[in-house]
Design an enzyme around this catalytic site. Sequence first.
Site, PDB file in Angstrom:
ATOM      1  N   ASP A 248       0.830  -1.204   0.000  1.00 60.29           N
ATOM      2  CA  ASP A 248       0.000   0.000   0.000  1.00 60.29           C
ATOM      3  C   ASP A 248       0.864   1.253   0.000  1.00 60.29           C
ATOM      4  O   ASP A 248       1.958   1.268   0.566  1.00 60.29           O
ATOM      5  CB  ASP A 248      -0.927  -0.027   1.236  1.00 60.29           C
ATOM      6  CG  ASP A 248      -2.145   0.864   1.051  1.00 60.29           C
ATOM      7  OD1 ASP A 248      -2.350   1.393  -0.064  1.00 60.29           O
ATOM      8  OD2 ASP A 248      -2.896   1.050   2.042  1.00 60.29           O
ATOM      9  N   GLY A 249       0.354   2.302  -0.632  1.00 55.93           N
ATOM     10  CA  GLY A 249       1.037   3.597  -0.606  1.00 55.93           C
ATOM     11  C   GLY A 249       1.670   4.007  -1.930  1.00 55.93           C
ATOM     12  O   GLY A 249       2.372   5.022  -1.981  1.00 55.93           O
TER      13      GLY A 249
ATOM     14  N   GLY B  33       0.230   5.244  -4.619  1.00 56.54           N
ATOM     15  CA  GLY B  33      -0.333   6.507  -5.090  1.00 56.54           C
ATOM     16  C   GLY B  33       0.272   7.685  -4.344  1.00 56.54           C
ATOM     17  O   GLY B  33       0.665   8.689  -4.962  1.00 56.54           O
TER      18      GLY B  33
ATOM     19  N   TRP C 291       3.130   7.768  -2.806  1.00 57.30           N
ATOM     20  CA  TRP C 291       4.555   7.860  -3.169  1.00 57.30           C
ATOM     21  C   TRP C 291       4.710   8.689  -4.448  1.00 57.30           C
ATOM     22  O   TRP C 291       5.579   9.559  -4.534  1.00 57.30           O
ATOM     23  CB  TRP C 291       5.114   6.447  -3.372  1.00 57.30           C
ATOM     24  CG  TRP C 291       6.591   6.363  -3.571  1.00 57.30           C
ATOM     25  CD1 TRP C 291       7.545   6.198  -2.602  1.00 57.30           C
ATOM     26  CD2 TRP C 291       7.297   6.430  -4.821  1.00 57.30           C
ATOM     27  NE1 TRP C 291       8.799   6.151  -3.174  1.00 57.30           N
ATOM     28  CE2 TRP C 291       8.667   6.296  -4.537  1.00 57.30           C
ATOM     29  CE3 TRP C 291       6.897   6.586  -6.150  1.00 57.30           C
ATOM     30  CZ2 TRP C 291       9.647   6.309  -5.525  1.00 57.30           C
ATOM     31  CZ3 TRP C 291       7.879   6.616  -7.141  1.00 57.30           C
ATOM     32  CH2 TRP C 291       9.235   6.473  -6.814  1.00 57.30           C
TER      33      TRP C 291
ATOM     34  N   HIS D 170       2.871   2.733  -8.987  1.00 56.16           N
ATOM     35  CA  HIS D 170       2.645   1.297  -9.199  1.00 56.16           C
ATOM     36  C   HIS D 170       3.832   0.672  -9.934  1.00 56.16           C
ATOM     37  O   HIS D 170       4.271  -0.429  -9.601  1.00 56.16           O
ATOM     38  CB  HIS D 170       1.356   1.071 -10.002  1.00 56.16           C
ATOM     39  CG  HIS D 170       0.105   1.570  -9.314  1.00 56.16           C
ATOM     40  ND1 HIS D 170      -0.132   1.353  -7.969  1.00 56.16           N
ATOM     41  CD2 HIS D 170      -0.970   2.273  -9.771  1.00 56.16           C
ATOM     42  CE1 HIS D 170      -1.300   1.899  -7.648  1.00 56.16           C
ATOM     43  NE2 HIS D 170      -1.826   2.473  -8.718  1.00 56.16           N
TER      44      HIS D 170
ATOM     45  N   SER E 203      -7.522  -5.652  -5.127  1.00 57.40           N
ATOM     46  CA  SER E 203      -8.679  -6.191  -4.394  1.00 57.40           C
ATOM     47  C   SER E 203      -9.940  -6.101  -5.257  1.00 57.40           C
ATOM     48  O   SER E 203      -9.975  -5.369  -6.260  1.00 57.40           O
ATOM     49  CB  SER E 203      -8.888  -5.399  -3.093  1.00 57.40           C
ATOM     50  OG  SER E 203      -9.344  -4.087  -3.386  1.00 57.40           O
TER      51      SER E 203
ATOM     52  N   GLU F 295     -12.459  -4.575  -4.393  1.00 57.21           N
ATOM     53  CA  GLU F 295     -12.870  -3.165  -4.247  1.00 57.21           C
ATOM     54  C   GLU F 295     -12.099  -2.244  -5.189  1.00 57.21           C
ATOM     55  O   GLU F 295     -12.595  -1.187  -5.588  1.00 57.21           O
ATOM     56  CB  GLU F 295     -12.667  -2.696  -2.801  1.00 57.21           C
ATOM     57  CG  GLU F 295     -13.648  -3.266  -1.798  1.00 57.21           C
ATOM     58  CD  GLU F 295     -13.387  -4.715  -1.401  1.00 57.21           C
ATOM     59  OE1 GLU F 295     -12.282  -5.233  -1.691  1.00 57.21           O
ATOM     60  OE2 GLU F 295     -14.294  -5.340  -0.813  1.00 57.21           O
TER      61      GLU F 295
ATOM     62  N   ARG G  89     -11.907   1.847  -8.766  1.00 53.47           N
ATOM     63  CA  ARG G  89     -11.035   2.991  -9.057  1.00 53.47           C
ATOM     64  C   ARG G  89     -11.307   3.489 -10.480  1.00 53.47           C
ATOM     65  O   ARG G  89     -11.931   2.788 -11.275  1.00 53.47           O
ATOM     66  CB  ARG G  89      -9.569   2.565  -8.901  1.00 53.47           C
ATOM     67  CG  ARG G  89      -9.225   2.269  -7.441  1.00 53.47           C
ATOM     68  CD  ARG G  89      -7.742   2.081  -7.232  1.00 53.47           C
ATOM     69  NE  ARG G  89      -7.468   1.855  -5.812  1.00 53.47           N
ATOM     70  CZ  ARG G  89      -6.280   1.927  -5.266  1.00 53.47           C
ATOM     71  NH1 ARG G  89      -5.225   2.224  -5.999  1.00 53.47           N
ATOM     72  NH2 ARG G  89      -6.122   1.717  -3.980  1.00 53.47           N
TER      73      ARG G  89
ATOM     74  N   LEU H 254      10.737 -21.352  -3.854  1.00 50.78           N
ATOM     75  CA  LEU H 254       9.723 -20.441  -3.327  1.00 50.78           C
ATOM     76  C   LEU H 254       8.404 -20.544  -4.106  1.00 50.78           C
ATOM     77  O   LEU H 254       8.420 -20.618  -5.335  1.00 50.78           O
ATOM     78  CB  LEU H 254      10.270 -19.011  -3.450  1.00 50.78           C
ATOM     79  CG  LEU H 254       9.321 -17.859  -3.109  1.00 50.78           C
ATOM     80  CD1 LEU H 254       9.117 -17.769  -1.604  1.00 50.78           C
ATOM     81  CD2 LEU H 254       9.871 -16.528  -3.645  1.00 50.78           C
TER      82      LEU H 254
ATOM     83  N   ARG I 129       1.848  -4.812   6.387  1.00 49.54           N
ATOM     84  CA  ARG I 129       1.157  -3.785   5.580  1.00 49.54           C
ATOM     85  C   ARG I 129       1.964  -2.496   5.617  1.00 49.54           C
ATOM     86  O   ARG I 129       2.335  -2.010   6.693  1.00 49.54           O
ATOM     87  CB  ARG I 129      -0.257  -3.511   6.093  1.00 49.54           C
ATOM     88  CG  ARG I 129      -0.982  -2.500   5.179  1.00 49.54           C
ATOM     89  CD  ARG I 129      -2.446  -2.353   5.448  1.00 49.54           C
ATOM     90  NE  ARG I 129      -3.065  -1.525   4.397  1.00 49.54           N
ATOM     91  CZ  ARG I 129      -4.322  -1.583   4.017  1.00 49.54           C
ATOM     92  NH1 ARG I 129      -5.139  -2.438   4.604  1.00 49.54           N
ATOM     93  NH2 ARG I 129      -4.789  -0.798   3.066  1.00 49.54           N
TER      94      ARG I 129
END
Length: 235
Positions: free
Chosen positions: A16-17, A19, A21, A33, A61, A63, A67, A127, A182
Amino acid sequence: MDRPSKLPQHVTLIMDGNGRWAKQRGKERIFGHYEGVSSVRAVMEASVEWGIKYVSFYAFSEENWNRPDSEVSGLMDLMGKAMSHELPTFKKYNVRFLVLGNRERLSSGLKAEIEKVESQTKDNTGLTMILFLSYSGKWDIFQAAKKMAQHLIENPDCTLDMDDFDEYLVTRGIPDPDLLIRTSGEQRISNYLLWQTAYTEYVFTDVLWPDFRRNQFLEALEEFASRDRRFGKVK
Ligand code: IPE
Ligand code: IPE
Ligand code: MG
């Protein structure tokens, strides 16, 4: 020492963050992004180096479909490009790559891209790297409940215990996260892994996702190492 003292089996990250930044630099949100992809790569490389078995990222997400169209299409474009670009790296590092979420909402082009990268890495044994895309925790629980109800209709005499529910979630076969990180100072779950984080440790950091690199990851893992996990028992 540049190595965590105790490793989680599965670490998941809410990136998160991006935008904010970009905004701090007077740029469009999409710029954040793009920069965030380098953070994903840094976390993946450190996970490979330190021998973490599962690392997962909340990339988009359910949600987030709300956007502006331009941001959604920019993100989808970035996602497809980034995973194709990283395919040789996944092969080199023996990484199995998976995308989990509501695939019905993705474009056919992106779905094809995902299937290509998944199928070409499916036998890798190092991994496991997961991208949660068009995912939400409530959606996952709901689709699992519907599938389980269907199974019960078709097999009315079968008995189920609570652990069987895990088999209907999109995360079947993946251990629950031990650690959730987060970024960007927000302290909420934003409809992420709701069922699977029942006993997960949370680490919140103010660092914005594009600035979250190897050292910030190491710090979060050290915080995890200092936690006393009791799972309701007495120690
Ligand atoms: C995270 O960064 C990326 C996604 C949710 C896709 P944001 O885009 O949420 O960035 P902020 O929170 O607006 O700064
Ligand atoms: C959560 O970030 C979703 C992802 C990181 C993919 P958001 O930025 O969408 O979450 P809210 O809106 O702050 O809860
Ligand atoms: Mg955000």
